[in-house]
Design a protein around this motif. Structure first.
Motif, mmCIF file in Angstrom:
data_model
loop_
_atom_site.group_PDB
_atom_site.id
_atom_site.type_symbol
_atom_site.label_atom_id
_atom_site.label_comp_id
_atom_site.label_asym_id
_atom_site.label_seq_id
_atom_site.Cartn_x
_atom_site.Cartn_y
_atom_site.Cartn_z
ATOM 1 N N VAL A 251 0.835 -1.194 0.000
ATOM 2 C CA VAL A 251 0.000 0.000 0.000
ATOM 3 C C VAL A 251 0.871 1.245 0.000
ATOM 4 N N MET A 252 0.409 2.242 -0.734
ATOM 5 C CA MET A 252 1.102 3.526 -0.777
ATOM 6 C C MET A 252 0.124 4.571 -0.244
ATOM 7 N N VAL A 253 0.534 5.320 0.776
ATOM 8 C CA VAL A 253 -0.333 6.332 1.377
ATOM 9 C C VAL A 253 0.123 7.702 0.901
ATOM 10 N N MET A 254 -0.789 8.476 0.341
ATOM 11 C CA MET A 254 -0.409 9.795 -0.180
ATOM 12 C C MET A 254 -1.081 10.900 0.632
ATOM 13 N N TYR A 255 -0.381 12.025 0.732
ATOM 14 C CA TYR A 255 -0.925 13.198 1.412
ATOM 15 C C TYR A 255 -0.418 14.445 0.690
ATOM 16 N N LEU A 256 -1.333 15.263 0.197
ATOM 17 C CA LEU A 256 -0.987 16.518 -0.476
ATOM 18 C C LEU A 256 0.116 16.359 -1.521
ATOM 19 N N GLY A 257 -0.015 15.396 -2.384
ATOM 20 C CA GLY A 257 0.909 15.281 -3.502
ATOM 21 C C GLY A 257 2.185 14.527 -3.210
ATOM 22 N N GLU A 258 2.334 14.018 -1.990
ATOM 23 C CA GLU A 258 3.549 13.289 -1.648
ATOM 24 C C GLU A 258 3.213 11.907 -1.084
ATOM 25 N N ILE A 259 4.194 11.010 -1.166
ATOM 26 C CA ILE A 259 4.031 9.716 -0.521
ATOM 27 C C ILE A 259 4.506 9.865 0.919
ATOM 28 N N VAL A 260 3.636 9.498 1.879
ATOM 29 C CA VAL A 260 4.083 9.578 3.271
ATOM 30 C C VAL A 260 4.523 8.218 3.789
ATOM 31 N N GLU A 261 3.953 7.154 3.202
ATOM 32 C CA GLU A 261 4.348 5.819 3.672
ATOM 33 C C GLU A 261 4.014 4.808 2.585
ATOM 34 N N ILE A 262 4.866 3.810 2.460
ATOM 35 C CA ILE A 262 4.598 2.739 1.508
ATOM 36 C C ILE A 262 5.172 1.456 2.089
ATOM 37 N N GLY A 263 4.420 0.369 1.961
ATOM 38 C CA GLY A 263 4.913 -0.874 2.546
ATOM 39 C C GLY A 263 3.930 -2.010 2.381
ATOM 40 N N PRO A 264 4.302 -3.214 2.860
ATOM 41 C CA PRO A 264 3.422 -4.376 2.737
ATOM 42 C C PRO A 264 2.112 -4.154 3.495
ATOM 43 N N VAL A 265 1.005 -4.596 2.915
ATOM 44 C CA VAL A 265 -0.306 -4.223 3.428
ATOM 45 C C VAL A 265 -0.524 -4.686 4.860
#
Lengths: 364, 320
Positions: A251-265
């Motif tokens: 999963v990739m979590v986005m906030y205001l145009g940026e990636i804040v966190e990405i990792g295994p679900v």
């Protein structure tokens, strides 16, 4: 056959084998299994407004999509997830950044755009708006293959074949127009059309969000079966965190145009590292009447991506924000053992944040 | 205790180019201060039931039969001024899209104070003070400034808060909420749900909360009624319904909500699609999609079986 049932997974695999045998388009792996299917670096898209204001819709994102995986993308409105999808699909031109598809530069000499678009396809949220109301669904599905050089007869045969695969009996449905179908059936048509060019990457932008829950479950099942039968890779964008958890590997979590966190679900949902991810997950309704949510994890609405705050973009809403967060933009960097990446000073060893772990000592 | 809302065998039929039997025999009651969730998919008749309670449906094309009372008043008999006093004074509604529910050319303050004056009387200045208080009650920051704002100047979450303030202007005893958080982002949705829960308690209102999202219903409701094809197929407390669903449709909905779903495994999805409702159902409307259907299901309409403890199920198998 029932209109909303689709073939059994085994049957579907046989059908997929058959269609590969009469394959019209190359679908071969070029870079080898370890090469990511899609590798995105520094992707940026700004939309200028009047009076010098700029919407920083996507602001320098880096991520990869591995072969055969499903990458879920979550975030609230204005976080840039749909713009990211349109950039991946090259429906928008990026301002900066580049994408490698199976090791080849998208839009470069080896992989010109027309070639790329055979390999990457997209399904949108609004099933009605994404079909031509004056074409039968059979003609809509057959249109792409004809553009790519298939004869009309062959394209029609292929379209009927695909409609059967997504659970729409061609004898009953092929000649219908979009308004003669229900929302779930139309979304099946859109999925069939996306598959018509034998793509390897499917971008699903809120593709099941407009459907009723019982129909949504049917389409999710279809997507699971198709992924297996056609060896597809998905980028699955949704605001529904339950659905993303069910469908995705990472999963990739986005906030205001940026990636804040990405990792295994699984590990990301179990132990979110970024304060925003934590808040987003805590905002999910609990489904347990004895453990209702007592306090909203965040106050206020997601801010506007016009002129976002400096430093960490989440700092105005973050309970842990300190002086450092208002000034310095945290880099997306690896954390822990599970391949997670987080953009937060708290997780950066040696950062000047009171909660940051001490700097790693280099032992000589 | 007399119920705040009593609906007896409600039928709503729309006539026009084609006839639609939207609500087919709904009976339900709501105690004062209670929150009942009405859960269903599009076309299940949940919004129509809600709109009938405020008489918002087009009169000439709608046939309503059955009995409907709110706070002791026969809603179907209300006319003219009585109806106008009822709307907003006894029962009030919040909608899914606050952008459409507000008039774009008047300020928030103008619109709320108008409602205050209509139901409470008094001067414009007094109504403005009340409007400011209401904005504080729904926790809108800097309420003084927001009074002078136009609806488009507020964010989605703020607009929804302002609409709740508008709905509370006439101190209603019953709040009707039609998917009030569906258009909102996740972190804003939970704020609005918590706010509604709190205001419902503070104002001691009964609330009918229509939603398609089980999770949302669990957060705010005491009891849940599940609707399908214009009928309530199951009613019970939130706890009973979530832990021990009896109607096959309820079970299917819970599975579709990924309640306890195992990642990567195919979902236990309900096949098919809801019926078109061109005719009123004469047999169990869910039978064609039901995995446990038996012969009688496609022949007769199941009765509403009372299982005790406020639990009612409309299924041939449950009534045994």
């Amino acid at each position: 056959m029932h209109p909303a049932a689709h073939p059994h997974p085994d049957e579907l695999k046989a059908l997929a084998e058959k269609s590969r045998a009469v394959k019209l388009l190359p679908n071969a792996d070029r870079g080898g299994p370890a090469t990511p299917l899609l590798s995105v670096t520094g992707l940026t898209k700004h939309f200028p407004l009047a009076r010098g204001a700029v919407v920083r819709a996507v602001d320098g994102v880096d991520f990869t999509v591995k072969k055969g995986e499903t990458l879920g993308v979550v975030g609230e409105s204005g976080c840039g997830k749909s713009t990211t999808a349109r950039l991946i699909m090259q429906l928008l031109d990026q301002d900066a950044g580049e994408m490698l598809f199976d090791g080849e530069l998208v839009g470069g000499l080896e992989l010109p755009l027309k070639e790329y678009r055979r390999q990457a396809q997209m399904v949108f949220q609004d099933s009605y708006a994404s079909l031509n109301p004056r074409m039968t669904i059979e003609a809509s599905v057959a249109f792409g293959p004809q553009v790519h050089g298939l004869s009309k007869n062959n394209a029609i045969t292929r379209a009927r074949d695909l409609l059967a695969k997504v659970g729409l009996d061609p004898a009953r449905f092929a000649g219908r127009y979009p308004h003669e179908l229900s929302g779930g059936q139309r979304q099946r048509v859109n999925i069939a059309r996306a598959l018509a060019l034998s793509p390897r990457l499917l971008i699903l932008d809120e593709s099941v969000s407009a459907l009723d829950k019982s129909v949504e479950a049917q389409v999710l099942n279809l997507l699971l079966d198709l992924r297996e039968a056609f060896d597809l890779t998905y980028v699955f964008i949704s605001h529904d965190l339950n659905v993303v958890r069910f469908m995705s590997d990472r999963v990739m979590v986005m906030y205001l145009g940026e990636i804040v966190e990405i990792g295994p679900v699984e590990t990301l949902y179990a132990a979110p590292a970024h304060p925003y991810t934590r808040a987003l997950l805590a905002a999910m309704p609990s489904m347990d009447p004895d453990r209702r949510t007592e306090e909203a994890p965040l106050a206020g609405d997601p801010p506007n991506p016009i002129n976002p705050p400096p430093g960490c973009r989440f700092h105005p809403r973050c309970p842990f924000a300190e002086a450092l967060c208002c000034a310095v933009r945290p880099e997306l960097s690896p954390v822990g053992e599970d391949g997670r990446q987080v953009a937060c000073h708290i997780n950066t060893p040696g950062a000047r944040h009171s909660k940051a772990p001490p700097a790693l000592e280099i032992i000589p | 205790m007399t119920p705040l809302v009593e609906i007896e065998n409600l039928h709503v039929t729309f006539r026009g180019e084609r006839t639609v039997h939207a609500v087919n025999g709904v009976s339900v009651s709501l105690a004062p201060g209670e929150v009942l969730g009405i859960l269903g998919e599009s076309g299940s008749g949940k919004s129509v039931t809600l709109k009938t309670l405020l008489r918002l449906l087009p009169e000439r094309r709608t046939v309503i039969t059955g009995a409907l009372s709110v706070d002791g008043q026969d809603v179907l008999a209300l006319e003219g001024l009585e109806l106008a006093n009822f709307r907003g004074g006894i029962a009030s509604m919040i909608f899914q899209d606050p952008g459409l529910a507000f008039d774009p050319v008047y300020t928030i303050g103008d619109q709320i104070s108008e409602a205050v004056m209509r139901h409470m009387g008094g001067t414009k200045a007094g109504a403005m003070i009340r409007a400011r208080e209401l904005l504080e009650r729904v926790r809108i920051p800097s309420p003084e400034r927001r009074l002078k704002a136009y609806p488009h100047e507020l964010s989605g979450g703020m607009r929804q808060r302002a609409m709740i303030a508008l709905a509370l202007a006439g101190k209603p005893k019953l709040l009707l909420a039609d998917e009030p958080t569906t258009a909102l982002d996740a972190t804003v949705q939970i704020q609005i749900l918590l706010l509604l829960r709190q205001l419902q308690r503070e104002f001691d209102m009964g609330m009918l909360f229509v939603t398609h999202d089980i999770g949302v219903a669990v957060e705010v409701c005491d009891r849940i009624a599940i609707m399908y094809a214009g009928q309530i197929v199951e009613t019970g407390t939130v706890r009973d319904l979530i832990r021990d669903p009896r109607h096959p449709y309820t079970r299917g909905l819970l599975a579709a909500n990924l309640h306890g779903a195992v990642k990567g495994m195919r979902l236990d999805a309900i096949p098919g699609a809801p019926p078109a409702l061109n005719e009123a159902p004469t047999a169990c409307p869910f039978a064609p999609r039901c995995a446990s259907a038996i012969e009688v299901c496609s022949k007769t309409l199941p009765e509403n079986a009372d299982l005790g403890g406020g639990r009612r199920v409309r299924c041939h198998l449950a009534s045994g």
